[in-house]
Design a protein around this motif. Structure first.
Motif, mmCIF file in Angstrom:
data_model
loop_
_atom_site.group_PDB
_atom_site.id
_atom_site.type_symbol
_atom_site.label_atom_id
_atom_site.label_comp_id
_atom_site.label_asym_id
_atom_site.label_seq_id
_atom_site.Cartn_x
_atom_site.Cartn_y
_atom_site.Cartn_z
ATOM 1 N N THR A 1 34.547 -72.329 96.923
ATOM 2 C CA THR A 1 34.541 -73.461 95.999
ATOM 3 C C THR A 1 34.416 -72.947 94.566
ATOM 4 O O THR A 1 33.543 -72.135 94.267
ATOM 5 N N VAL A 2 35.309 -73.419 93.714
ATOM 6 C CA VAL A 2 35.307 -73.011 92.306
ATOM 7 C C VAL A 2 35.159 -74.250 91.442
ATOM 8 O O VAL A 2 35.955 -75.190 91.548
ATOM 9 N N ASN A 3 34.128 -74.275 90.615
ATOM 10 C CA ASN A 3 33.900 -75.392 89.697
ATOM 11 C C ASN A 3 34.374 -74.998 88.304
ATOM 12 O O ASN A 3 33.853 -74.055 87.704
ATOM 13 N N LEU A 4 35.347 -75.705 87.795
ATOM 14 C CA LEU A 4 36.004 -75.337 86.536
ATOM 15 C C LEU A 4 35.909 -76.477 85.533
ATOM 16 O O LEU A 4 36.180 -77.635 85.871
ATOM 17 N N GLN A 5 35.540 -76.139 84.303
ATOM 18 C CA GLN A 5 35.512 -77.137 83.234
ATOM 19 C C GLN A 5 36.751 -76.966 82.362
ATOM 20 O O GLN A 5 37.063 -75.864 81.908
ATOM 21 N N ILE A 6 37.453 -78.060 82.129
ATOM 22 C CA ILE A 6 38.646 -78.039 81.285
ATOM 23 C C ILE A 6 38.235 -77.791 79.841
ATOM 24 O O ILE A 6 37.373 -78.483 79.297
#
Length: 254
Positions: A81-86
């Motif tokens: 799982t990868v949590n990415l902020q734009i």
């Protein structure tokens, strides 16, 4: 008003499969900071299955600067799982880049590591017209040759520079990241210096990028500003659409 959203990675379709892969990741970009890697197989984004480029493209159009997305990817046969902020695309300006108009200029840059770093950073910024953090070989060769004077262009071709680029594109992604760019730039400058048939240029006049000259003692000038670059986003869009039709790193020209 928020600017253009930036995710910092390009994608491509896996050959013969209904799967999207991460093509490359921009250094220090949102994807890189989140832990995404080139070669990751994208399964879901925010709970929605991603099986083709159209799905990915439609999702990207809805994202805004500051949004968070959760990506399920497969890496080494394990789901992660990868949590990415734009983030927002921001161009970093390089102040007072060294001139690159004559053989003397090239020699001075190659002798000074600080000048080389500054020169490379400036060329990278101009090549990276859409601030994606990734540069293609066409962008590199077209941009670099655009700042050479006519006397330097005589001894270097686009094919020469493409070969240097390909040699340093070790993962064969078709992109060079900023951290990889200085050796590429250095090798190209060394190639030009080595193959300059007319010898070094010194005294009297300086070559002008359009073939003219300026009096000795007059600065040959720095690179043109980014908005005068002969490379446009169209170059990158054309390249990416062949291998990555959904790539969000391409900024549409208005």
């Amino acid at each position: 008003m928020a600017g253009k959203p930036w995710i910092g990675f390009a994608v491509r379709k896996a050959p013969g499969r209904s799967v999207l892969l991460v093509q490359d990741v921009a250094e220090d970009g949102p994807a890189h900071k989140a832990g995404l890697r080139a070669g990751d197989e994208i399964k879901e984004i925010s709970g929605r299955p991603v099986v083709d480029s159209q799905t990915f493209k439609s999702m990207y159009k809805q994202w805004k600067v500051g949004d968070y997305i959760t990506m399920e990817v497969v890496r080494d046969h394990s789901t992660k799982t990868v949590n990415l902020q734009i983030s927002e695309r921001v161009r970093e300006e390089v102040r007072d880049p060294p001139p690159l108009r004559t053989v003397d200029d090239i020699e001075n840059i190659l002798k000074d590591s600080d000048k080389l770093e500054k020169c490379s950073a400036h060329i990278f910024n101009i090549c990276d017209d859409d601030c994606s953090g990734l540069v293609t070989r066409d962008e590199f060769s077209n941009t670099l040759s655009g700042w050479f004077s006519n006397q330097l262009k005589m001894d270097v071709t686009k094919e020469n520079m493409n070969k240097v680029f390909d040699d340093y594109d070790r993962d064969k992604s078709g992109f060079i990241r900023k951290s990889e760019f200085t050796p590429v730039c250095k090798e190209c400058l060394k190639f030009i210096l080595k193959n300059k048939s007319g010898g070094t240029h010194s005294g009297g006049t300086h070559a002008d990028p359009h073939g003219g000259v300026t009096p000795a003692g007059t600065p040959a000038g720095n690179f043109p500003p980014a908005n005068s670059s002969p490379v446009t986003t169209k170059n990158k869009k054309s390249f990416l659409e062949k291998c990555c039709p959904c790539c969000p790193c391409v900024k549409k020209k208005k």
